[in-house]
Scaffold this motif. Structure first.
Motif, mmCIF file in Angstrom:
data_model
loop_
_atom_site.group_PDB
_atom_site.id
_atom_site.type_symbol
_atom_site.label_atom_id
_atom_site.label_comp_id
_atom_site.label_asym_id
_atom_site.label_seq_id
_atom_site.Cartn_x
_atom_site.Cartn_y
_atom_site.Cartn_z
ATOM 1 N N GLU A 464 0.821 -1.213 0.000
ATOM 2 C CA GLU A 464 0.000 0.000 0.000
ATOM 3 C C GLU A 464 0.857 1.266 0.000
ATOM 4 O OE1 GLU A 464 -3.067 2.260 3.072
ATOM 5 O OE2 GLU A 464 -2.859 0.075 3.156
ATOM 6 N N ILE A 465 1.961 1.247 0.742
ATOM 7 C CA ILE A 465 2.818 2.428 0.786
ATOM 8 C C ILE A 465 3.845 2.421 -0.336
ATOM 9 C CG2 ILE A 465 2.555 2.631 3.287
ATOM 10 C CD1 ILE A 465 5.351 1.499 3.608
ATOM 11 N N ASP A 466 3.709 1.451 -1.256
ATOM 12 C CA ASP A 466 4.580 1.377 -2.434
ATOM 13 C C ASP A 466 6.030 1.159 -2.034
ATOM 14 O OD1 ASP A 466 4.960 1.293 -5.159
ATOM 15 O OD2 ASP A 466 5.415 3.433 -5.319
ATOM 16 N N SER A 467 6.241 0.312 -1.037
ATOM 17 C CA SER A 467 7.597 0.009 -0.581
ATOM 18 C C SER A 467 8.256 -0.978 -1.534
ATOM 19 C CB SER A 467 7.561 -0.572 0.834
ATOM 20 O OG SER A 467 8.857 -0.866 1.294
ATOM 21 N N ASP A 468 9.570 -0.953 -1.551
ATOM 22 C CA ASP A 468 10.330 -1.873 -2.385
ATOM 23 C C ASP A 468 10.059 -3.304 -1.915
ATOM 24 O OD1 ASP A 468 12.155 -3.367 -3.778
ATOM 25 O OD2 ASP A 468 13.825 -1.977 -3.490
ATOM 26 N N PRO A 469 9.474 -4.161 -2.754
ATOM 27 C CA PRO A 469 9.093 -5.508 -2.288
ATOM 28 C C PRO A 469 10.269 -6.379 -1.898
ATOM 29 C CG PRO A 469 8.780 -5.285 -4.667
ATOM 30 C CD PRO A 469 9.073 -3.913 -4.150
ATOM 31 N N THR A 470 11.460 -6.091 -2.431
ATOM 32 C CA THR A 470 12.608 -6.937 -2.090
ATOM 33 C C THR A 470 13.010 -6.813 -0.629
ATOM 34 O OG1 THR A 470 14.170 -5.205 -2.764
ATOM 35 C CG2 THR A 470 13.510 -6.799 -4.439
ATOM 36 N N PHE A 471 12.589 -5.742 0.032
ATOM 37 C CA PHE A 471 12.933 -5.581 1.440
ATOM 38 C C PHE A 471 11.967 -6.327 2.354
ATOM 39 C CE2 PHE A 471 15.137 -1.905 -0.350
ATOM 40 C CZ PHE A 471 16.380 -2.101 0.207
ATOM 41 N N TRP A 472 10.963 -6.935 1.785
ATOM 42 C CA TRP A 472 9.991 -7.658 2.603
ATOM 43 C C TRP A 472 9.936 -9.129 2.236
ATOM 44 C CZ3 TRP A 472 9.278 -4.690 6.442
ATOM 45 C CH2 TRP A 472 9.331 -3.304 6.256
ATOM 46 N N LEU A 473 11.025 -9.626 1.599
ATOM 47 C CA LEU A 473 11.079 -11.041 1.278
ATOM 48 C C LEU A 473 11.120 -11.890 2.542
ATOM 49 C CD1 LEU A 473 13.576 -11.041 -1.712
ATOM 50 C CD2 LEU A 473 11.091 -11.176 -1.769
ATOM 51 N N ALA A 474 11.772 -11.378 3.586
ATOM 52 C CA ALA A 474 11.843 -12.140 4.834
ATOM 53 C C ALA A 474 10.459 -12.326 5.438
ATOM 54 C CB ALA A 474 12.761 -11.436 5.820
ATOM 55 N N THR A 475 9.630 -11.284 5.350
ATOM 56 C CA THR A 475 8.262 -11.420 5.852
ATOM 57 C C THR A 475 7.495 -12.457 5.044
ATOM 58 O OG1 THR A 475 8.275 -9.101 6.548
ATOM 59 C CG2 THR A 475 6.136 -10.159 6.328
ATOM 60 N N ARG A 476 7.723 -12.473 3.742
ATOM 61 C CA ARG A 476 7.061 -13.478 2.904
ATOM 62 C C ARG A 476 7.565 -14.883 3.260
ATOM 63 N NH1 ARG A 476 3.886 -12.899 -1.197
ATOM 64 N NH2 ARG A 476 4.374 -10.670 -1.412
ATOM 65 N N ALA A 477 8.859 -14.995 3.545
ATOM 66 C CA ALA A 477 9.391 -16.290 3.975
ATOM 67 C C ALA A 477 8.785 -16.711 5.312
ATOM 68 C CB ALA A 477 10.910 -16.213 4.084
ATOM 69 N N ASN A 478 8.614 -15.732 6.219
ATOM 70 C CA ASN A 478 7.932 -16.033 7.486
ATOM 71 C C ASN A 478 6.547 -16.607 7.240
ATOM 72 O OD1 ASN A 478 10.062 -15.064 8.962
ATOM 73 N ND2 ASN A 478 9.143 -13.079 9.388
ATOM 74 N N LEU A 479 5.830 -16.003 6.301
ATOM 75 C CA LEU A 479 4.481 -16.478 5.977
ATOM 76 C C LEU A 479 4.538 -17.909 5.458
ATOM 77 C CD1 LEU A 479 1.475 -15.855 5.664
ATOM 78 C CD2 LEU A 479 1.983 -14.842 3.425
ATOM 79 N N GLY A 480 5.555 -18.200 4.637
ATOM 80 C CA GLY A 480 5.700 -19.563 4.134
ATOM 81 C C GLY A 480 5.944 -20.562 5.246
ATOM 82 N N HIS A 481 6.776 -20.181 6.225
ATOM 83 C CA HIS A 481 7.036 -21.087 7.344
ATOM 84 C C HIS A 481 5.783 -21.307 8.191
ATOM 85 C CE1 HIS A 481 11.283 -21.797 6.891
ATOM 86 N NE2 HIS A 481 11.518 -20.497 6.737
ATOM 87 N N ALA A 482 5.002 -20.262 8.368
ATOM 88 C CA ALA A 482 3.764 -20.419 9.141
ATOM 89 C C ALA A 482 2.801 -21.356 8.417
ATOM 90 C CB ALA A 482 3.125 -19.049 9.373
ATOM 91 N N TYR A 483 2.698 -21.208 7.100
ATOM 92 C CA TYR A 483 1.864 -22.140 6.326
ATOM 93 C C TYR A 483 2.414 -23.565 6.431
ATOM 94 C CZ TYR A 483 -0.888 -18.525 3.919
ATOM 95 O OH TYR A 483 -1.764 -17.504 3.614
ATOM 96 N N ARG A 484 3.749 -23.702 6.406
ATOM 97 C CA ARG A 484 4.357 -25.037 6.490
ATOM 98 C C ARG A 484 3.985 -25.716 7.797
ATOM 99 N NH1 ARG A 484 8.480 -26.692 9.214
ATOM 100 N NH2 ARG A 484 9.236 -24.600 9.687
ATOM 101 N N ARG A 485 4.055 -24.963 8.894
ATOM 102 C CA ARG A 485 3.755 -25.579 10.184
ATOM 103 C C ARG A 485 2.272 -25.884 10.340
ATOM 104 N NH1 ARG A 485 6.153 -22.705 15.212
ATOM 105 N NH2 ARG A 485 5.111 -24.529 16.114
#
Length: 641
Positions: A464-485
């Motif tokens: 929404e704030i038009d942030s650079d998406p590459t700086f939030w890859l870790a958050t996306r990885a966190n989401l993947g781990h939560a889905y995995r568990r």
């Protein structure tokens, strides 16, 4: 003769020839014995830095009770001499209640009478006009007194701030702006020192009566009010209402030719910084400093961008130039500290951050940098103490509370981490980094649905704030781990693939290759998910890639060995033989890794700090990989970003 002397005095003042102005002003006062001429002479003494002489002069001529302007000048003399109790004795320790209700009414009345006067004489002739002129003059004097009363509120706030009474200082600053919306000094103190949370900043702005602004007969008062409100809007926190901020900047740039104004450019750069667009923010700060290299309002943000983009050579040259030119400026030693921080000389960085904070105890970036140095060395108690001081000094920003939560999260004090992060969330609910940290806490507490919700919210706000998406890859990885568990394998695989597609998640450790550390962890996590889905050959390929990136990764090594054994012993379909065994294997490997990290955790935290600039000084940090915690591939942010 009096007119001649007044012109001579003013000419000397215009040329900054203060000795001439004092010489002529003294003779003029002897001729007129006018309190206004005495006030003028006291102002000249103040301009030369002779504060004691100016105060004595005001007292000698019994001007303290003459008008608010004289009391303001006397109190200002005391403030300049650090005599805050004496200043409060002159100012009073409370805002007079009648000022808050009557200030705007008197100015509106003056606007109304001025408008009638411009319409011409009435039927009663010149006598009525003369009375109206006298009335207008009285109203103008009352308005001038009101402005000085607002300035006195501002000084009252300065005194309370110097005495570390920040709540009272905040109220005084707010009263000053309510009394006189043009008292920008008070408004700037509120914004620069982060005394209000973002929500309260916007509420306060909407409560101000900009319609009370007066203009002369040739200018539109409504346009002036709208212009002033837009200017104030650009000073607010960039974490809230970015669309309204952009509208204000666009309007000021297009209609008032302010597109190259340094203050507007600073606001644009701050917004880019919160969006993690460091290159664009640095381009703006560099262009301004090229034209005005000693614009100190830009320096904290400029230094933060240089640090984020790893430009130690530029920091070295800038710090040396500032040390040679402005050794008495706190920003100079902030620059030196950031340089040493960028080359990992933590002890030296701490020394210069401390020096900057001692020169100006209210310099937010210095306090945050000082605390970061302790966090980098794993000195958690000292880091918590320093962040706590920053939280007390800058009550309106969520960053110190966020950093405190990060410290406790690294120490696995999940209850305290949750408390601090919740406090930060109450101050600012729109920082993606904060939402990521809260999601990590819920992840470790096994509250996976809440963690998934927070990770989704973090990514949505970053978009929404038009942030650079590459700086939030870790958050996306966190989401993947939560889905995995939660055994939502398809969703987890989709998130890991997206991380690998956009780039590797950044590493927690500043002395390691962030791309290497991030990629092998994500590839190992992807291999685990593929094994659980029965896609053994694809899992083996992913684990081979992980070991190709980091051959020493024990988790990927053990997983690959077990996967090959199962594949040899499995059926022709290549499905993973024992469902759920991979999760047990991962937990075994994680426990070994956790013990290793706990042994070295007291020696080094491996965390990289960000130095943030005034105002909200602020910027959303990047999430980074952590080797600690329940899952060695779980991504948490570093505590100093």
């Amino acid at each position: 003769m009096q007119g001649f002397l007044k012109e001579w005095r003013q000419d000397a003042m215009n040329k900054h020839q203060y000795e001439s102005a004092i010489f002529i002003g003294d003779k003029l006062l002897a001729l007129t014995n006018d309190p206004n001429d005495a006030f003028w002479l006291a102002q000249i003494h103040f301009s030369t830095g002779n504060y004691s002489r100016a105060l004595t002069f005001l007292d000698k001529h019994k001007l303290l009770d003459h008008s608010p302007s004289c009391r303001y000048l006397a109190a200002h003399c005391c403030v300049k001499q650090s005599k805050y109790e004496d200043a409060l004795a002159i100012l009073g320790d409370k805002t007079p209640g009648h000022l808050l209700g009557n200030a705007n009414k008197s100015r509106r009345k003056l606007q109304h009478t001025s408008g009638n006067a411009r319409n011409g004489m009435n039927r009663k002739g010149s006598s009525r006009t003369e009375k109206r002129g006298q009335s207008e003059e009285q109203e103008r004097e009352a308005t001038s007194d009101t402005k000085y009363e607002a300035a006195m509120c501002f000084l009252r706030g300065v005194c309370f701030a110097k005495q570390n009474s920040y709540d009272r200082a905040k109220e005084c600053y707010m009263d000053a702006v309510r009394i006189d919306v043009q008292c920008f000094e008070a408004f700037d103190q509120l914004m620069k020192n982060c005394l209000l949370p973002p929500d309260e900043e916007w509420e306060f702005l909407e409560s101000l009566d900009f319609d009370s602004i007066m203009t002369n007969g040739t200018e539109n008062a409504q346009e002036a009010a709208h212009f002033a409100k837009m200017l104030y809007t650009t000073r607010l926190s960039k974490y809230k209402n970015p669309a309204e901020f952009s509208n204000a900047v666009d309007s000021l740039s297009q209609h008032y030719n302010l597109d190259t104004n340094p203050d507007l450019l600073l606001s644009k750069a701050e917004l880019l910084f919160t969006q993690c667009r460091f290159k664009q923010a640095l381009a703006i700060t560099t262009s301004v400093l090229a034209a005005d290299q000693y614009n100190f309002s830009f320096l904290p943000l400029h230094l933060a961008c240089l640090h984020e983009l790893h430009q130690p050579n530029t920091l070295f040259l800038l710090a040396h130039r500032l040390a040679d030119t402005y050794p008495d400026e706190p920003a100079t030693w902030l620059a030196v500290g950031v340089y040493y921080l960028s080359i990992s000389q933590i002890a030296e960085a701490r020394r210069f951050f401390s020096k900057a904070s001692m020169m100006n105890p209210h310099f937010g970036p210095a306090w945050i940098g000082f605390a970061h140095t302790f966090a980098l060395e794993g000195e958690h108690d000292q880091a918590v103490s320093a962040y706590g001081t920053a939280a007390r000094l800058f009550q309106g920003t969520h960053l110190p509370q966020l950093f405190l939560g990060m410290q406790h999260l690294q120490l696995h004090n999940l209850t305290l981490a949750h408390e601090y992060l919740t406090t930060a969330h109450n101050l600012c609910s729109t920082d993606p980094l904060l939402l990521n940290e809260m999601g990590v806490v819920f992840y470790h507490l096994d509250h996976l649905p809440e963690a998934i919700k927070l990770f989704h919210h973090s990514l949505a706000i970053a978009d929404e704030i038009d942030s650079d998406p590459t700086f939030w890859l870790a958050t996306r990885a966190n989401l993947g781990h939560a889905y995995r568990r939660q055994h939502q394998w398809t969703l987890a695989l989709g998130e890991f693939d997206e991380v690998l597609r956009q780039g590797s998640a950044p590493s927690q450790h500043p002395d390691s290759n962030s791309n290497t550390t991030g990629k092998h962890n994500i590839l190992a996590a992807k291999g685990l998910v593929l094994l659980e889905m029965g896609r053994t050959w694809e899992a083996i390929g992913s684990l081979h890639e992980a070991l190709g990136v980091c051959p020493q990764d024990p988790v990927a090594t053990d997983l690959l060995a077990r996967a090959l054994e199962e594949n040899v012993g499995g059926d022709e379909s290549g499905e993973f033989g024992d469902e759920g065994r991979t999760e047990d294997l991962l937990e075994e490997a994680v426990e070994v890794k956790r013990q290793e990290i706990m042994r070295r955790g007291a020696r080094k935290a491996g965390r990289k700090g960000r130095v943030v600039g005034g105002g909200d000084g602020a910027g959303a940090g990047r999430a980074r990989l952590s080797e600690g915690g329940e899952d060695s591939m779980m991504v948490v942010s570093d505590g100093d970003e």
